[in-house]
Design a protein around this motif. Structure first.
Motif, PDB file in Angstrom:
ATOM      1  N   PRO A   7      23.943  37.127  14.989  1.00 24.39           N
ATOM      2  CA  PRO A   7      23.527  37.427  16.361  1.00 24.39           C
ATOM      3  C   PRO A   7      24.482  36.823  17.388  1.00 24.39           C
ATOM      4  O   PRO A   7      24.985  35.725  17.203  1.00 24.39           O
ATOM      5  CB  PRO A   7      22.146  36.781  16.467  1.00 24.39           C
ATOM      6  N   MET A   8      24.719  37.574  18.442  1.00 29.18           N
ATOM      7  CA  MET A   8      25.575  37.101  19.540  1.00 29.18           C
ATOM      8  C   MET A   8      24.714  36.459  20.605  1.00 29.18           C
ATOM      9  O   MET A   8      23.553  36.813  20.758  1.00 29.18           O
ATOM     10  CB  MET A   8      26.275  38.289  20.212  1.00 29.18           C
ATOM     11  N   THR A   9      25.343  35.575  21.366  1.00 29.18           N
ATOM     12  CA  THR A   9      24.652  35.077  22.549  1.00 29.18           C
ATOM     13  C   THR A   9      24.663  36.206  23.589  1.00 29.18           C
ATOM     14  O   THR A   9      25.487  37.126  23.513  1.00 29.18           O
ATOM     15  CB  THR A   9      25.358  33.843  23.139  1.00 29.18           C
ATOM     16  N   GLU A  10      23.758  36.099  24.527  1.00 28.76           N
ATOM     17  CA  GLU A  10      23.710  37.091  25.604  1.00 28.76           C
ATOM     18  C   GLU A  10      25.046  37.117  26.355  1.00 28.76           C
ATOM     19  O   GLU A  10      25.555  38.178  26.700  1.00 28.76           O
ATOM     20  CB  GLU A  10      22.558  36.737  26.557  1.00 28.76           C
ATOM     21  N   ALA A  11      25.632  35.939  26.557  1.00 31.37           N
ATOM     22  CA  ALA A  11      26.914  35.843  27.258  1.00 31.37           C
ATOM     23  C   ALA A  11      28.001  36.608  26.512  1.00 31.37           C
ATOM     24  O   ALA A  11      28.747  37.384  27.108  1.00 31.37           O
ATOM     25  CB  ALA A  11      27.311  34.378  27.433  1.00 31.37           C
ATOM     26  N   ILE A  84      27.722  46.629  16.187  1.00 27.28           N
ATOM     27  CA  ILE A  84      26.780  46.026  15.240  1.00 27.28           C
ATOM     28  C   ILE A  84      25.671  45.297  15.994  1.00 27.28           C
ATOM     29  O   ILE A  84      24.486  45.434  15.677  1.00 27.28           O
ATOM     30  CB  ILE A  84      27.526  45.072  14.270  1.00 27.28           C
ATOM     31  N   GLU A  85      26.051  44.534  17.020  1.00 28.76           N
ATOM     32  CA  GLU A  85      25.063  43.799  17.809  1.00 28.76           C
ATOM     33  C   GLU A  85      24.139  44.758  18.564  1.00 28.76           C
ATOM     34  O   GLU A  85      22.929  44.544  18.631  1.00 28.76           O
ATOM     35  CB  GLU A  85      25.758  42.842  18.779  1.00 28.76           C
ATOM     36  N   TYR A  86      24.697  45.828  19.116  1.00 32.68           N
ATOM     37  CA  TYR A  86      23.900  46.835  19.829  1.00 32.68           C
ATOM     38  C   TYR A  86      22.836  47.413  18.887  1.00 32.68           C
ATOM     39  O   TYR A  86      21.657  47.504  19.244  1.00 32.68           O
ATOM     40  CB  TYR A  86      24.821  47.936  20.361  1.00 32.68           C
ATOM     41  N   ASN A  87      23.245  47.763  17.676  1.00 32.62           N
ATOM     42  CA  ASN A  87      22.300  48.330  16.710  1.00 32.62           C
ATOM     43  C   ASN A  87      21.251  47.304  16.283  1.00 32.62           C
ATOM     44  O   ASN A  87      20.092  47.646  16.074  1.00 32.62           O
ATOM     45  CB  ASN A  87      23.048  48.907  15.496  1.00 32.62           C
ATOM     46  N   ARG A  88      21.660  46.028  16.173  1.00 33.37           N
ATOM     47  CA  ARG A  88      20.708  44.967  15.841  1.00 33.37           C
ATOM     48  C   ARG A  88      19.653  44.839  16.940  1.00 33.37           C
ATOM     49  O   ARG A  88      18.457  44.744  16.673  1.00 33.37           O
ATOM     50  CB  ARG A  88      21.449  43.632  15.656  1.00 33.37           C
ATOM     51  N   LEU A  89      20.117  44.879  18.195  1.00 31.69           N
ATOM     52  CA  LEU A  89      19.190  44.776  19.329  1.00 31.69           C
ATOM     53  C   LEU A  89      18.249  45.981  19.387  1.00 31.69           C
ATOM     54  O   LEU A  89      17.060  45.829  19.679  1.00 31.69           O
ATOM     55  CB  LEU A  89      19.964  44.620  20.642  1.00 31.69           C
ATOM     56  N   LEU A  90      18.795  47.165  19.115  1.00 32.67           N
ATOM     57  CA  LEU A  90      17.947  48.370  19.083  1.00 32.67           C
ATOM     58  C   LEU A  90      16.840  48.221  18.043  1.00 32.67           C
ATOM     59  O   LEU A  90      15.688  48.566  18.309  1.00 32.67           O
ATOM     60  CB  LEU A  90      18.779  49.610  18.727  1.00 32.67           C
ATOM     61  N   SER A  91      17.192  47.696  16.870  1.00 37.00           N
ATOM     62  CA  SER A  91      16.202  47.484  15.812  1.00 37.00           C
ATOM     63  C   SER A  91      15.112  46.520  16.270  1.00 37.00           C
ATOM     64  O   SER A  91      13.935  46.739  15.989  1.00 37.00           O
ATOM     65  CB  SER A  91      16.868  46.932  14.550  1.00 37.00           C
TER      66      SER A  91
END
Length: 106
Positions: A7-11, A84-91
């Motif tokens: 996971p990425m930080t929001e920043a 990858i992060e976008y798809n993780r957030l969508l999930s």
């Protein structure tokens, strides 16, 4: 040292989003505020810390440096990590749909 995923930080997420168009620090701070609709306002200390870390992780690169102003750009690795992060957030959001269904049953 390349980015190890996770996971990425929001920043980090918003810096990568903003760097879809190469820009320099001050411009980046404005873009991040704009893209996040004012939710995230990043100061120079936070921004430059994130930029340094992301350069080490090869997610971004220096596109230009005229001594006065550094222009950063997202790399191929950065674009891949962002997707990858976008798809993780969508999930996460889709999994959270249960909360909306719970509201409808009340």
């Amino acid at each position: 040292m390349a980015y190890n995923g996770g996971p990425m930080t929001e920043a980090m997420y918003y810096v990568l989003l903003a760097l879809m168009n190469p820009s320099h620090g001050y411009q980046l701070m404005q873009s991040i505020t704009e893209v996040s609709k004012g939710r995230l306002q990043m100061g120079p200390g936070t921004l430059y810390g994130v930029l340094t870390r992301m350069q080490k992780d090869e997610l971004i690169e220096l596109a230009e440096n005229d001594g006065r102003r550094k222009v950063y750009a997202i790399t191929k690795e950065g674009e891949e990590a962002l997707k990858i992060e976008y798809n993780r957030l969508l999930s996460l959001v889709q999994d959270g749909i249960i909360l909306k269904e719970g509201d409808e049953n009340e």
